[in-house]
Design a protein around this motif. Structure first.
Motif, PDB file in Angstrom:
ATOM      1  N   TYR A 166       1.223  -1.418   0.075  1.00  0.00           N
ATOM      2  CA  TYR A 166      -0.042   0.208  -0.248  1.00  0.00           C
ATOM      3  C   TYR A 166       0.904   1.195   0.071  1.00  0.00           C
ATOM      4  O   TYR A 166       2.287   1.367  -0.024  1.00  0.00           O
ATOM      5  CB  TYR A 166      -0.616  -0.330   0.769  1.00  0.00           C
ATOM      6  CG  TYR A 166      -1.768  -0.978   0.823  1.00  0.00           C
ATOM      7  CD1 TYR A 166      -3.160  -1.204   0.600  1.00  0.00           C
ATOM      8  CD2 TYR A 166      -1.308  -2.130   2.150  1.00  0.00           C
ATOM      9  CE1 TYR A 166      -3.993  -2.607   0.845  1.00  0.00           C
ATOM     10  CE2 TYR A 166      -2.856  -3.668   2.013  1.00  0.00           C
ATOM     11  CZ  TYR A 166      -3.738  -3.343   1.381  1.00  0.00           C
ATOM     12  OH  TYR A 166      -4.689  -4.360   1.270  1.00  0.00           O
TER      13      TYR A 166
ATOM     14  N   ARG B  61      -6.647  13.459  -5.662  1.00  0.00           N
ATOM     15  CA  ARG B  61      -7.867  13.753  -5.535  1.00  0.00           C
ATOM     16  C   ARG B  61      -8.652  14.223  -6.398  1.00  0.00           C
ATOM     17  O   ARG B  61      -9.418  13.620  -6.490  1.00  0.00           O
ATOM     18  CB  ARG B  61      -7.494  14.157  -4.308  1.00  0.00           C
ATOM     19  CG  ARG B  61      -6.916  14.180  -2.855  1.00  0.00           C
ATOM     20  CD  ARG B  61      -6.633  15.225  -2.107  1.00  0.00           C
ATOM     21  NE  ARG B  61      -6.353  14.242  -0.196  1.00  0.00           N
ATOM     22  CZ  ARG B  61      -6.013  15.627   0.325  1.00  0.00           C
ATOM     23  NH1 ARG B  61      -6.058  16.110   0.370  1.00  0.00           N
ATOM     24  NH2 ARG B  61      -5.186  14.368   1.242  1.00  0.00           N
TER      25      ARG B  61
ATOM     26  N   THR C   2       0.842   5.876   0.395  1.00  0.00           N
ATOM     27  CA  THR C   2       0.014   6.803   0.874  1.00  0.00           C
ATOM     28  C   THR C   2      -0.704   7.188  -0.415  1.00  0.00           C
ATOM     29  O   THR C   2       0.046   7.670  -1.332  1.00  0.00           O
ATOM     30  CB  THR C   2       0.531   7.522   1.944  1.00  0.00           C
ATOM     31  OG1 THR C   2       1.621   8.447   1.752  1.00  0.00           O
ATOM     32  CG2 THR C   2       0.662   6.605   3.379  1.00  0.00           C
ATOM     33  N   VAL C   3      -1.701   8.825  -0.198  1.00  0.00           N
ATOM     34  CA  VAL C   3      -1.785   9.764  -1.524  1.00  0.00           C
ATOM     35  C   VAL C   3      -0.694  10.509  -1.465  1.00  0.00           C
ATOM     36  O   VAL C   3      -0.452  10.636  -2.571  1.00  0.00           O
ATOM     37  CB  VAL C   3      -2.791  10.357  -0.196  1.00  0.00           C
ATOM     38  CG1 VAL C   3      -2.846  11.327   0.532  1.00  0.00           C
ATOM     39  CG2 VAL C   3      -2.951  11.605  -2.221  1.00  0.00           C
TER      40      VAL C   3
ATOM     41  N   ALA D 130      -9.824   5.236   9.304  1.00  0.00           N
ATOM     42  CA  ALA D 130      -9.454   6.588  10.019  1.00  0.00           C
ATOM     43  C   ALA D 130      -9.663   7.613   8.832  1.00  0.00           C
ATOM     44  O   ALA D 130      -9.159   8.761   8.612  1.00  0.00           O
ATOM     45  CB  ALA D 130      -8.232   6.749  10.947  1.00  0.00           C
ATOM     46  N   GLN D 131     -10.659   6.729   7.376  1.00  0.00           N
ATOM     47  CA  GLN D 131     -10.689   7.563   6.007  1.00  0.00           C
ATOM     48  C   GLN D 131      -8.965   8.339   5.051  1.00  0.00           C
ATOM     49  O   GLN D 131      -9.364   8.974   5.299  1.00  0.00           O
ATOM     50  CB  GLN D 131     -11.709   8.922   6.135  1.00  0.00           C
ATOM     51  CG  GLN D 131     -12.710   8.037   6.528  1.00  0.00           C
ATOM     52  CD  GLN D 131     -13.294   7.114   5.899  1.00  0.00           C
ATOM     53  OE1 GLN D 131     -13.658   7.885   4.504  1.00  0.00           O
ATOM     54  NE2 GLN D 131     -13.983   6.114   6.523  1.00  0.00           N
ATOM     55  N   ARG D 132      -7.992   7.175   5.022  1.00  0.00           N
ATOM     56  CA  ARG D 132      -6.791   7.408   5.285  1.00  0.00           C
ATOM     57  C   ARG D 132      -6.860   6.647   3.926  1.00  0.00           C
ATOM     58  O   ARG D 132      -7.199   5.591   3.612  1.00  0.00           O
ATOM     59  CB  ARG D 132      -6.012   6.854   6.019  1.00  0.00           C
ATOM     60  CG  ARG D 132      -5.579   8.163   6.998  1.00  0.00           C
ATOM     61  CD  ARG D 132      -4.427   8.182   8.191  1.00  0.00           C
ATOM     62  NE  ARG D 132      -2.960   8.408   7.249  1.00  0.00           N
ATOM     63  CZ  ARG D 132      -2.146   8.683   7.124  1.00  0.00           C
ATOM     64  NH1 ARG D 132      -1.125   7.868   8.136  1.00  0.00           N
ATOM     65  NH2 ARG D 132      -0.768   8.806   6.024  1.00  0.00           N
ATOM     66  N   ARG D 133      -6.393   7.598   3.072  1.00  0.00           N
ATOM     67  CA  ARG D 133      -6.303   6.541   1.782  1.00  0.00           C
ATOM     68  C   ARG D 133      -4.874   6.042   1.599  1.00  0.00           C
ATOM     69  O   ARG D 133      -3.961   6.185   1.290  1.00  0.00           O
ATOM     70  CB  ARG D 133      -6.419   7.662   0.534  1.00  0.00           C
ATOM     71  CG  ARG D 133      -7.486   8.779   0.414  1.00  0.00           C
ATOM     72  CD  ARG D 133      -7.638   9.767  -0.488  1.00  0.00           C
ATOM     73  NE  ARG D 133      -8.100  10.534  -1.413  1.00  0.00           N
ATOM     74  CZ  ARG D 133      -8.517  11.648  -0.650  1.00  0.00           C
ATOM     75  NH1 ARG D 133      -8.335  11.689   0.859  1.00  0.00           N
ATOM     76  NH2 ARG D 133      -9.848  12.134  -1.021  1.00  0.00           N
ATOM     77  N   TYR D 134      -5.205   5.007   0.538  1.00  0.00           N
ATOM     78  CA  TYR D 134      -4.176   3.724   0.613  1.00  0.00           C
ATOM     79  C   TYR D 134      -4.286   3.194  -0.807  1.00  0.00           C
ATOM     80  O   TYR D 134      -5.046   2.838  -1.112  1.00  0.00           O
ATOM     81  CB  TYR D 134      -3.908   2.609   1.700  1.00  0.00           C
ATOM     82  CG  TYR D 134      -4.251   2.989   2.824  1.00  0.00           C
ATOM     83  CD1 TYR D 134      -2.583   3.169   3.256  1.00  0.00           C
ATOM     84  CD2 TYR D 134      -4.591   3.387   3.620  1.00  0.00           C
ATOM     85  CE1 TYR D 134      -1.911   4.208   4.475  1.00  0.00           C
ATOM     86  CE2 TYR D 134      -4.526   3.740   5.439  1.00  0.00           C
ATOM     87  CZ  TYR D 134      -2.915   3.967   5.590  1.00  0.00           C
ATOM     88  OH  TYR D 134      -2.548   4.752   6.602  1.00  0.00           O
TER      89      TYR D 134
ATOM     90  N   ARG E 224      -9.588   3.232   1.560  1.00  0.00           N
ATOM     91  CA  ARG E 224      -9.771   3.897   2.984  1.00  0.00           C
ATOM     92  C   ARG E 224      -9.564   3.160   4.106  1.00  0.00           C
ATOM     93  O   ARG E 224     -10.356   1.985   4.526  1.00  0.00           O
ATOM     94  CB  ARG E 224     -11.215   5.039   2.715  1.00  0.00           C
ATOM     95  CG  ARG E 224     -10.684   5.832   1.603  1.00  0.00           C
ATOM     96  CD  ARG E 224     -11.963   7.392   1.738  1.00  0.00           C
ATOM     97  NE  ARG E 224     -11.950   6.933   0.310  1.00  0.00           N
ATOM     98  CZ  ARG E 224     -11.348   8.930   0.628  1.00  0.00           C
ATOM     99  NH1 ARG E 224     -10.755   9.106   2.167  1.00  0.00           N
ATOM    100  NH2 ARG E 224     -11.279   9.554  -0.144  1.00  0.00           N
ATOM    101  N   SER E 225      -9.306   3.744   5.030  1.00  0.00           N
ATOM    102  CA  SER E 225      -8.724   3.014   6.093  1.00  0.00           C
ATOM    103  C   SER E 225     -10.081   3.352   7.431  1.00  0.00           C
ATOM    104  O   SER E 225     -10.346   4.682   6.712  1.00  0.00           O
ATOM    105  CB  SER E 225      -7.265   3.228   7.391  1.00  0.00           C
ATOM    106  OG  SER E 225      -7.495   5.284   7.233  1.00  0.00           O
TER     107      SER E 225
END
Length: 107
Positions: A9, A27, A11-12, A43-47, A40-41
């Motif tokens: 994975y 985005r 990150t953005v 916590a709404q983080r993009r992977y 999305r995790s």
């Protein structure tokens, strides 16, 4: 462009750096191009996964290097095959699934 590291994975920020674009551009592309939909995790983080990094790089080539607009690129994709947006989306998802199968088999 830098080589893509061998990891599951990204990150953005990592994808933006690997694709040579800003996080904001990435985005925006997510909202326009369905094949570019990161997980999305909680916590709404993009992977992003490896194939999505490749899609981001291709989009950068078309939009930045070849100077297509977002609307122009969508129009080109539709006109190229004469597909409706729903058919194009289904075809792109199928292509991604077939490209992912060998990657998943090696894990």
């Amino acid at each position: 462009m830098p080589p893509i590291p061998a990891k599951r994975y990204f990150t953005v920020g990592e994808v933006a750096q690997l694709a040579g674009v800003s996080v904001e551009q990435l985005r925006e592309w997510e909202s326009v191009f369905l094949p570019l939909q990161p997980r999305r995790s909680m916590a709404q983080r993009r992977y992003y996964q490896h194939h999505e990094v490749l899609i981001a790089r291709r989009l950068r080539t078309l939009l930045v290097d070849e100077e297509y607009t977002l609307n122009g690129l969508r129009r080109r994709l539709r006109e190229r095959d004469g597909l409706s947006p729903a058919q194009l989306r289904a075809e792109l998802q199928g292509l991604l699934s077939s490209a992912q199968a060998p990657l998943l088999a090696t894990r």
